[in-house]
Design an enzyme around this catalytic site. Structure first.
Site, short mmCIF file in Angstrom:
data_model
loop_
_atom_site.label_atom_id
_atom_site.label_comp_id
_atom_site.label_asym_id
_atom_site.label_seq_id
_atom_site.Cartn_x
_atom_site.Cartn_y
_atom_site.Cartn_z
N CYS A 29 36.06 49.36 32.22
CA CYS A 29 37.15 49.17 31.27
C CYS A 29 37.02 50.14 30.08
O CYS A 29 37.30 51.32 30.22
CB CYS A 29 37.24 47.71 30.81
SG CYS A 29 38.77 47.34 29.93
N HIS A 132 37.72 45.12 35.92
CA HIS A 132 36.48 44.40 35.63
C HIS A 132 35.88 43.81 36.91
O HIS A 132 36.07 42.63 37.20
CB HIS A 132 36.74 43.27 34.64
CG HIS A 132 36.97 43.74 33.25
ND1 HIS A 132 35.95 43.88 32.34
CD2 HIS A 132 38.12 44.11 32.62
CE1 HIS A 132 36.46 44.32 31.20
NE2 HIS A 132 37.77 44.46 31.34
N GLU A 134 32.92 42.90 37.37
CA GLU A 134 31.96 41.84 37.01
C GLU A 134 32.64 40.47 36.91
O GLU A 134 31.97 39.44 36.94
CB GLU A 134 31.23 42.19 35.71
CG GLU A 134 31.99 41.92 34.43
CD GLU A 134 33.04 42.96 34.06
OE1 GLU A 134 33.58 42.87 32.94
OE2 GLU A 134 33.32 43.88 34.86
#
Length: 156
Positions: A29, A132, A134
């Site tokens: 990001c 993202h 994660e």
């Protein structure tokens, strides 16, 4: 220290790590944006005003779902890793790459023509993704990205 001085110092640090230390980097990001800017690229500062689109790049939680699709370019490390040409991604940003820094190579682009992934050829592992991964580790594609990064770190 002024913010502009800090950012200049931080950008110098990134260039030093990339050129001298050869450390693996995965920019997520704001990380892809920072890598691009540190290496001489430019950013859209505010997507809604500078790059209006039907695609909402600032989704509301939960973030472990698809907001839009990115097209993955063939013959890129991301394409080789994921073995696919399209990927549904989450999205939570209001800035994005406008012009790619010299030396960086695009790996994926959104349906509204924003660069969503890039890498620096010739380096151990310098990748950036706008989404993202994660936040979506339940997805195999997200896990593969982190596994590739951890593998590069372990080799150093």
């Amino acid at each position: 220290m002024k913010l502009s001085s800090f950012l200049h110092f931080a950008a110098f640090g990134v260039r030093t790590i990339l050129l001298r230390e050869k450390k693996p980097i995965l920019g997520i990001c704001r990380g892809i944006q920072f890598l691009n800017a540190a290496l001489g690229g430019t950013l859209y500062q505010d997507l809604p005003t500078e790059h209006p689109s039907e695609i909402r790049h600032s989704m509301k939680p939960p973030y472990d779902r698809t907001a839009h699709t990115v097209h993955i370019w063939p013959l890129t490390p991301l394409s080789a890793l994921l073995e696919k040409t399209e990927l549904g991604v989450n999205s939570c940003h209001h800035q994005a790459i406008k012009s790619l820094a010299p030396g960086l190579v695009e790996m994926a682009r959104s349906e509204d023509n924003l660069i969503e992934a890039m890498y620096l050829p010739g380096k151990t592992f310098v990748w950036g993704v706008q989404w993202h991964p994660e936040m979506s580790l339940q997805e195999e594609s997200s896990r593969k990205i982190f596994e590739a990064f951890v593998g590069a770190v372990q080799q150093k």
